[in-house]
Design a protein around this motif. Structure first.
Motif, PDB file in Angstrom:
ATOM      1  N   LYS A  86      34.146 -36.496  18.077  1.00 44.42           N
ATOM      2  CA  LYS A  86      33.197 -37.239  18.924  1.00 44.42           C
ATOM      3  C   LYS A  86      32.385 -36.264  19.778  1.00 44.42           C
ATOM      4  CE  LYS A  86      34.128 -41.610  18.110  1.00 44.42           C
ATOM      5  NZ  LYS A  86      33.137 -42.529  17.595  1.00 44.42           N
ATOM      6  N   GLU A  87      33.044 -35.239  20.276  1.00 40.91           N
ATOM      7  CA  GLU A  87      32.363 -34.201  21.062  1.00 40.91           C
ATOM      8  C   GLU A  87      31.396 -33.422  20.170  1.00 40.91           C
ATOM      9  OE1 GLU A  87      31.402 -32.886  24.585  1.00 40.91           O
ATOM     10  OE2 GLU A  87      32.952 -34.407  24.342  1.00 40.91           O
ATOM     11  N   TYR A  88      31.836 -33.093  18.974  1.00 41.90           N
ATOM     12  CA  TYR A  88      31.003 -32.366  18.013  1.00 41.90           C
ATOM     13  C   TYR A  88      29.751 -33.171  17.663  1.00 41.90           C
ATOM     14  CZ  TYR A  88      29.668 -29.959  13.703  1.00 41.90           C
ATOM     15  OH  TYR A  88      28.970 -29.274  12.735  1.00 41.90           O
ATOM     16  N   GLN A  89      29.905 -34.474  17.503  1.00 44.23           N
ATOM     17  CA  GLN A  89      28.783 -35.334  17.125  1.00 44.23           C
ATOM     18  C   GLN A  89      27.696 -35.379  18.198  1.00 44.23           C
ATOM     19  OE1 GLN A  89      31.277 -38.733  16.143  1.00 44.23           O
ATOM     20  NE2 GLN A  89      30.578 -38.645  14.019  1.00 44.23           N
ATOM     21  N   LYS A  90      28.053 -35.068  19.422  1.00 45.88           N
ATOM     22  CA  LYS A  90      27.036 -35.012  20.481  1.00 45.88           C
ATOM     23  C   LYS A  90      26.048 -33.869  20.220  1.00 45.88           C
ATOM     24  CE  LYS A  90      30.019 -36.952  24.048  1.00 45.88           C
ATOM     25  NZ  LYS A  90      30.807 -36.652  25.264  1.00 45.88           N
ATOM     26  N   GLN A  91      26.549 -32.762  19.650  1.00 46.38           N
ATOM     27  CA  GLN A  91      25.682 -31.626  19.337  1.00 46.38           C
ATOM     28  C   GLN A  91      25.005 -31.762  17.965  1.00 46.38           C
ATOM     29  OE1 GLN A  91      28.987 -30.297  20.742  1.00 46.38           O
ATOM     30  NE2 GLN A  91      27.869 -30.673  22.617  1.00 46.38           N
ATOM     31  N   ASP A  92      25.652 -32.504  17.056  1.00 51.58           N
ATOM     32  CA  ASP A  92      25.117 -32.633  15.695  1.00 51.58           C
ATOM     33  C   ASP A  92      25.242 -34.098  15.245  1.00 51.58           C
ATOM     34  OD1 ASP A  92      24.190 -32.255  13.133  1.00 51.58           O
ATOM     35  OD2 ASP A  92      25.714 -30.794  12.565  1.00 51.58           O
ATOM     36  N   SER A  95      25.203 -35.199  11.360  1.00 47.19           N
ATOM     37  CA  SER A  95      26.168 -34.647  10.416  1.00 47.19           C
ATOM     38  C   SER A  95      26.961 -35.746   9.711  1.00 47.19           C
ATOM     39  CB  SER A  95      27.135 -33.702  11.135  1.00 47.19           C
ATOM     40  OG  SER A  95      28.179 -33.321  10.265  1.00 47.19           O
ATOM     41  N   ARG A  96      26.766 -35.875   8.406  1.00 45.29           N
ATOM     42  CA  ARG A  96      27.534 -36.831   7.594  1.00 45.29           C
ATOM     43  C   ARG A  96      28.990 -36.391   7.517  1.00 45.29           C
ATOM     44  NH1 ARG A  96      25.956 -40.965   8.381  1.00 45.29           N
ATOM     45  NH2 ARG A  96      23.753 -41.007   8.577  1.00 45.29           N
ATOM     46  N   LEU A  97      29.223 -35.072   7.491  1.00 47.68           N
ATOM     47  CA  LEU A  97      30.594 -34.572   7.454  1.00 47.68           C
ATOM     48  C   LEU A  97      31.339 -34.981   8.718  1.00 47.68           C
ATOM     49  CD1 LEU A  97      32.874 -33.015   6.150  1.00 47.68           C
ATOM     50  CD2 LEU A  97      31.856 -30.890   7.026  1.00 47.68           C
ATOM     51  N   ALA A  98      30.683 -34.911   9.858  1.00 46.62           N
ATOM     52  CA  ALA A  98      31.320 -35.314  11.116  1.00 46.62           C
ATOM     53  C   ALA A  98      31.678 -36.801  11.080  1.00 46.62           C
ATOM     54  CB  ALA A  98      30.412 -35.007  12.298  1.00 46.62           C
ATOM     55  N   VAL A  99      30.796 -37.624  10.533  1.00 47.71           N
ATOM     56  CA  VAL A  99      31.085 -39.061  10.416  1.00 47.71           C
ATOM     57  C   VAL A  99      32.275 -39.267   9.481  1.00 47.71           C
ATOM     58  CG1 VAL A  99      30.169 -41.306   9.679  1.00 47.71           C
ATOM     59  CG2 VAL A  99      28.693 -39.705  10.908  1.00 47.71           C
TER      60      VAL A  99
END
Length: 142
Positions: A86-92, A95-99
């Motif tokens: 969730k923190e990573y998704q704030k920067q990217d 990103s489909r990988l993050a989802v």
């Protein structure tokens, strides 16, 4: 498969250890060693080396996302992975990988319906990718 992988992984580990002797602060060597230990099913040594790879790379994106993926794929660390992704998704946020990792972490925590909802976001995207195909299969299986 592990029996076939082990001799090659052990040889790779020997060479990586020699490389590490010449450059003890190289995050790529720690990252490689982490992946080798992961292939050898030694999660403790994989984690130790991943932590060093993150430390020396100052949280380089490829190393960070791999670290979170490994945590998401383990029921014991999936909750921690969910917080980190969730923190990573704030920067990217694109990103489909993050989802995908978010869905995996939810699935490993037993939150199947929430995970399916996340995987459907990937499935319904206009982008064709390996991640989309894997998400489709997970939806079918669950």
């Amino acid at each position: 498969m592990a029996a076939v992988t082990a001799p090659f992984a052990n040889t790779a580990l020997e060479y990586a250890a020699k490389a590490q002797e010449t450059d003890v602060n190289n995050p790529d060597i720690y990252f490689l060693i982490a992946k080798i230990y992961n292939a050898l099913n030694d999660p403790q040594k994989a984690k130790e080396n991943m932590d060093n790879a993150l430390k020396y790379s100052l949280n380089r994106k490829d190393i960070l996302i791999t670290s979170i993926l490994w945590k998401a794929n383990d029921a014991e660390t999936a909750k921690e992975a969910l917080e980190e992704i969730k923190e990573y998704q704030k920067q990217d946020p694109e990103s489909r990988l993050a989802v995908f990792i978010e869905g995996l972490a939810l699935l490993k925590q037993g939150k199947k319906q929430n995970a399916i909802t996340v995987f459907k976001k990937i499935q319904n995207s206009n982008e064709d990718s390996f991640i989309k195909e894997v998400a489709k299969e997970i939806i079918k299986e669950n």
